[in-house]
Design a protein around this motif. Sequence first.
Motif, PDB file in Angstrom:
ATOM      1  N   ASP A  13     -86.685  48.944  36.987  1.00 57.38           N
ATOM      2  CA  ASP A  13     -86.080  47.382  36.752  1.00 57.38           C
ATOM      3  C   ASP A  13     -87.277  46.477  37.397  1.00 57.38           C
ATOM      4  O   ASP A  13     -87.361  45.522  36.436  1.00 57.38           O
ATOM      5  N   ILE A  16     -89.780  46.563  34.553  1.00 49.15           N
ATOM      6  CA  ILE A  16     -89.520  45.633  33.518  1.00 49.15           C
ATOM      7  C   ILE A  16     -89.411  44.336  33.421  1.00 49.15           C
ATOM      8  O   ILE A  16     -89.822  43.198  32.877  1.00 49.15           O
ATOM      9  N   HIS A  17     -89.108  43.845  34.829  1.00 51.14           N
ATOM     10  CA  HIS A  17     -89.033  42.383  35.216  1.00 51.14           C
ATOM     11  C   HIS A  17     -90.463  41.740  35.366  1.00 51.14           C
ATOM     12  O   HIS A  17     -90.460  40.837  34.939  1.00 51.14           O
ATOM     13  N   SER A  21     -89.545  43.579  28.516  1.00 49.19           N
ATOM     14  CA  SER A  21     -89.268  44.829  27.660  1.00 49.19           C
ATOM     15  C   SER A  21     -90.441  45.670  27.087  1.00 49.19           C
ATOM     16  O   SER A  21     -91.422  45.031  26.708  1.00 49.19           O
ATOM     17  N   LYS A  42     -79.753  50.611  21.098  1.00 49.77           N
ATOM     18  CA  LYS A  42     -79.018  49.116  20.554  1.00 49.77           C
ATOM     19  C   LYS A  42     -78.626  48.406  21.747  1.00 49.77           C
ATOM     20  O   LYS A  42     -79.086  47.088  21.555  1.00 49.77           O
ATOM     21  N   ASN A  43     -78.107  48.743  22.723  1.00 51.81           N
ATOM     22  CA  ASN A  43     -77.585  47.931  23.725  1.00 51.81           C
ATOM     23  C   ASN A  43     -78.680  47.837  24.883  1.00 51.81           C
ATOM     24  O   ASN A  43     -77.965  47.515  26.197  1.00 51.81           O
ATOM     25  N   THR A  44     -79.782  48.322  25.015  1.00 52.39           N
ATOM     26  CA  THR A  44     -80.807  48.213  26.086  1.00 52.39           C
ATOM     27  C   THR A  44     -81.379  47.013  26.312  1.00 52.39           C
ATOM     28  O   THR A  44     -81.506  46.238  25.179  1.00 52.39           O
ATOM     29  N   ASN A  45     -81.670  46.446  27.514  1.00 50.21           N
ATOM     30  CA  ASN A  45     -82.713  45.484  27.615  1.00 50.21           C
ATOM     31  C   ASN A  45     -83.867  45.772  28.203  1.00 50.21           C
ATOM     32  O   ASN A  45     -84.584  44.851  28.602  1.00 50.21           O
ATOM     33  N   TRP A  46     -84.409  47.003  28.126  1.00 47.06           N
ATOM     34  CA  TRP A  46     -85.504  47.433  28.683  1.00 47.06           C
ATOM     35  C   TRP A  46     -86.541  47.802  27.532  1.00 47.06           C
ATOM     36  O   TRP A  46     -87.768  48.248  27.889  1.00 47.06           O
ATOM     37  N   CYS A  47     -86.139  47.745  26.373  1.00 48.64           N
ATOM     38  CA  CYS A  47     -87.201  47.956  25.168  1.00 48.64           C
ATOM     39  C   CYS A  47     -86.996  47.220  24.093  1.00 48.64           C
ATOM     40  O   CYS A  47     -86.059  46.856  23.564  1.00 48.64           O
ATOM     41  N   SER A  48     -87.843  46.853  23.085  1.00 47.16           N
ATOM     42  CA  SER A  48     -87.719  46.388  22.065  1.00 47.16           C
ATOM     43  C   SER A  48     -88.407  47.326  20.913  1.00 47.16           C
ATOM     44  O   SER A  48     -89.257  48.039  21.066  1.00 47.16           O
ATOM     45  N   LYS A 137     -87.226  56.469  29.232  1.00 45.72           N
ATOM     46  CA  LYS A 137     -87.543  55.653  30.398  1.00 45.72           C
ATOM     47  C   LYS A 137     -88.507  56.503  31.339  1.00 45.72           C
ATOM     48  O   LYS A 137     -89.316  55.409  31.784  1.00 45.72           O
TER      49      LYS A 137
END
Length: 299
Positions: A13, A16-17, A21, A42-48, A137
């Motif tokens: 985390d 990522i911060h 992403s 779909k619902n991850t905030n750590w990759c595009s 990850k």
Amino acid sequence: MQSKSLKSTLSFDDLIHHHGSAKVLAVDDNQKNIQVIGQLLKNTNWCSLSVCLESEKAIKLASKIHPDIILLDLHMPNLNGIEVLKELNKKDILKTSTVLFLTADREIENRLEGLSLGCADYIQKPFNSEEFIIKLKYHIKMRLYEKEILNTLKNTKNILDNINQAIFSINKSGEIINPISKHSNEIFGPIVKPGHKIEGFLKDKFQFSQTEISSIVNKLLDSFKESKIHWTKIQNTLPTKYLFHANEGQEKVLKIKYSSVWNDQTLENIIFYFYDITDKEQKEDDVTKYSLSQISSLS
């Protein structure tokens, strides 16, 4: 002085911060596989996620967006995964991207070839969602951790280039490694370079006997095999002043401090800090001589 490694202090985390992403490029000629990957992320905030169905276009896209991770199908028409990997190597894309092969192939020869060309890992088809996320990850963390190290080294170099001290490190093989302060080269010259041995440095620059040099080097290298407590004891037995042969036959007195970089219980680097105290030593010597002369005049 001891410092923790980045690896032991930065979580997924945190990375990522710091970096945002991670950019993931999925390359597969099978639309269904692309859809599965899309659903998993779909619902991850750590990759595009970016996707591509054609290998040739994938190479161009990778050159353009510089993804952190490339999920690459092994068996595709036109250029297969191995051929795409070779092209990515030619374009130096693997310097900034990690490739993970997606395959139902269990042939060890194909896997070994991919690994030898720079593929970091394999994810088996059909995808196990838990394995897919864990592996992805993990490799994102390693890629972002590498970015963090490069940023740290860049910042450290900027600091070292503006500091009036000779600073460099050695690894467990006794080799000088980066970062090296600019002042190190100004004082010691070209012998302070990555890959040069600390033993050769001591022989070339300081007034030590071969026995003294061997003792210092052995203590330093033995520290990499021991505990933090052992390092503290060894540190107290190392020289704190060096008589240095400067240019044009001049001699300088250098004070030295040692620092250690640990990854958990493993010693990674020993850092040397050199301070020029020649003027201070000369002043103290002059004061001592003056005091002795005054005492002599009274007797």
